[in-house]
Design a protein around this motif. Sequence first.
Motif, PDB file in Angstrom:
ATOM      1  N   VAL A 141      21.587  17.881 -13.006  1.00 58.95           N
ATOM      2  CA  VAL A 141      20.383  17.205 -13.458  1.00 58.95           C
ATOM      3  C   VAL A 141      19.883  17.877 -14.734  1.00 58.95           C
ATOM      4  O   VAL A 141      19.961  19.106 -14.876  1.00 58.95           O
ATOM      5  CB  VAL A 141      19.272  17.271 -12.392  1.00 58.95           C
ATOM      6  N   TRP A 142      19.348  17.072 -15.633  1.00 59.21           N
ATOM      7  CA  TRP A 142      18.603  17.573 -16.784  1.00 59.21           C
ATOM      8  C   TRP A 142      17.116  17.381 -16.503  1.00 59.21           C
ATOM      9  O   TRP A 142      16.684  16.285 -16.144  1.00 59.21           O
ATOM     10  CB  TRP A 142      18.986  16.838 -18.063  1.00 59.21           C
ATOM     11  N   TYR A 143      16.367  18.454 -16.671  1.00 63.95           N
ATOM     12  CA  TYR A 143      14.917  18.424 -16.619  1.00 63.95           C
ATOM     13  C   TYR A 143      14.384  18.833 -17.991  1.00 63.95           C
ATOM     14  O   TYR A 143      15.110  19.422 -18.795  1.00 63.95           O
ATOM     15  CB  TYR A 143      14.376  19.416 -15.579  1.00 63.95           C
ATOM     16  N   ARG A 144      13.118  18.551 -18.212  1.00 60.39           N
ATOM     17  CA  ARG A 144      12.468  19.043 -19.417  1.00 60.39           C
ATOM     18  C   ARG A 144      11.035  19.445 -19.086  1.00 60.39           C
ATOM     19  O   ARG A 144      10.428  18.946 -18.143  1.00 60.39           O
ATOM     20  CB  ARG A 144      12.474  18.008 -20.538  1.00 60.39           C
ATOM     21  N   GLN A 145      10.536  20.357 -19.914  1.00 61.34           N
ATOM     22  CA  GLN A 145       9.156  20.803 -19.750  1.00 61.34           C
ATOM     23  C   GLN A 145       8.539  21.000 -21.117  1.00 61.34           C
ATOM     24  O   GLN A 145       9.006  21.832 -21.903  1.00 61.34           O
ATOM     25  CB  GLN A 145       9.074  22.090 -18.939  1.00 61.34           C
ATOM     26  N   ARG A 186       7.324  20.280 -15.290  1.00 60.03           N
ATOM     27  CA  ARG A 186       8.734  19.981 -15.497  1.00 60.03           C
ATOM     28  C   ARG A 186       9.028  18.607 -14.914  1.00 60.03           C
ATOM     29  O   ARG A 186       8.579  18.271 -13.822  1.00 60.03           O
ATOM     30  CB  ARG A 186       9.604  21.041 -14.822  1.00 60.03           C
ATOM     31  N   GLU A 187       9.802  17.795 -15.654  1.00 58.29           N
ATOM     32  CA  GLU A 187      10.111  16.446 -15.197  1.00 58.29           C
ATOM     33  C   GLU A 187      11.605  16.171 -15.301  1.00 58.29           C
ATOM     34  O   GLU A 187      12.300  16.690 -16.180  1.00 58.29           O
ATOM     35  CB  GLU A 187       9.342  15.403 -16.018  1.00 58.29           C
ATOM     36  N   LEU A 188      12.080  15.334 -14.400  1.00 53.91           N
ATOM     37  CA  LEU A 188      13.486  14.933 -14.398  1.00 53.91           C
ATOM     38  C   LEU A 188      13.732  13.988 -15.560  1.00 53.91           C
ATOM     39  O   LEU A 188      12.948  13.070 -15.810  1.00 53.91           O
ATOM     40  CB  LEU A 188      13.830  14.256 -13.072  1.00 53.91           C
ATOM     41  N   TYR A 229      14.629  21.803 -22.536  1.00 54.96           N
ATOM     42  CA  TYR A 229      15.472  21.043 -21.618  1.00 54.96           C
ATOM     43  C   TYR A 229      16.293  22.018 -20.773  1.00 54.96           C
ATOM     44  O   TYR A 229      16.957  22.906 -21.310  1.00 54.96           O
ATOM     45  CB  TYR A 229      16.395  20.099 -22.400  1.00 54.96           C
ATOM     46  N   TYR A 230      16.234  21.810 -19.469  1.00 52.05           N
ATOM     47  CA  TYR A 230      16.904  22.692 -18.521  1.00 52.05           C
ATOM     48  C   TYR A 230      17.987  21.941 -17.761  1.00 52.05           C
ATOM     49  O   TYR A 230      17.801  20.788 -17.360  1.00 52.05           O
ATOM     50  CB  TYR A 230      15.909  23.243 -17.497  1.00 52.05           C
ATOM     51  N   TYR A 257      20.237  21.836 -14.304  1.00 55.18           N
ATOM     52  CA  TYR A 257      20.145  22.223 -12.898  1.00 55.18           C
ATOM     53  C   TYR A 257      21.402  21.753 -12.181  1.00 55.18           C
ATOM     54  O   TYR A 257      21.938  20.676 -12.483  1.00 55.18           O
ATOM     55  CB  TYR A 257      18.915  21.567 -12.263  1.00 55.18           C
ATOM     56  N   TRP A 278      19.795  27.135 -12.034  1.00 52.35           N
ATOM     57  CA  TRP A 278      19.160  26.679 -13.264  1.00 52.35           C
ATOM     58  C   TRP A 278      19.718  27.403 -14.471  1.00 52.35           C
ATOM     59  O   TRP A 278      20.070  28.596 -14.392  1.00 52.35           O
ATOM     60  CB  TRP A 278      17.654  26.955 -13.212  1.00 52.35           C
TER      61      TRP A 278
END
Length: 120
Positions: free
Chosen positions: A35-39, A45-47, A93-94, A96, A110
């Motif tokens: 999954v890519w998340y961003r904050q 943090r959101e998907l 962008y993270y 996961y 992560w």
Amino acid sequence: QVQLVESGGGLVQPGGSLRLSCVASGSIFSIYRMVWYRQAPGKQRELVAAITSGGSTNYPDSVKGRFTISGDIPKNTVYLQMNNLKPEDTAVYYCYADLRLRIGSRGDYWGQGTQVTVSS
């Protein structure tokens, strides 16, 4: 034992494109989902995009039609193609991964994050 390393972030003008990559390494037996998340500053943090080992993908409405997630699961790699970027896409962008270790349990991992800045 497991590392997720993102790359590809940077500064881009509105309307531009970027491609993020995430490689998972270590004693990995199987990856179930990446999954890519961003904050963004001051926000939760959101998907952004998700892909399962079976190839199913999921996007929120905010990026649908602009972002595409793809994966090379046997190579433990996932990509995020981001087109028509907007200033509101600016965030860290993270990456996961939901995976199982060769010796051990299933768990959440992560990356360290990569900065994406959309600005003229």
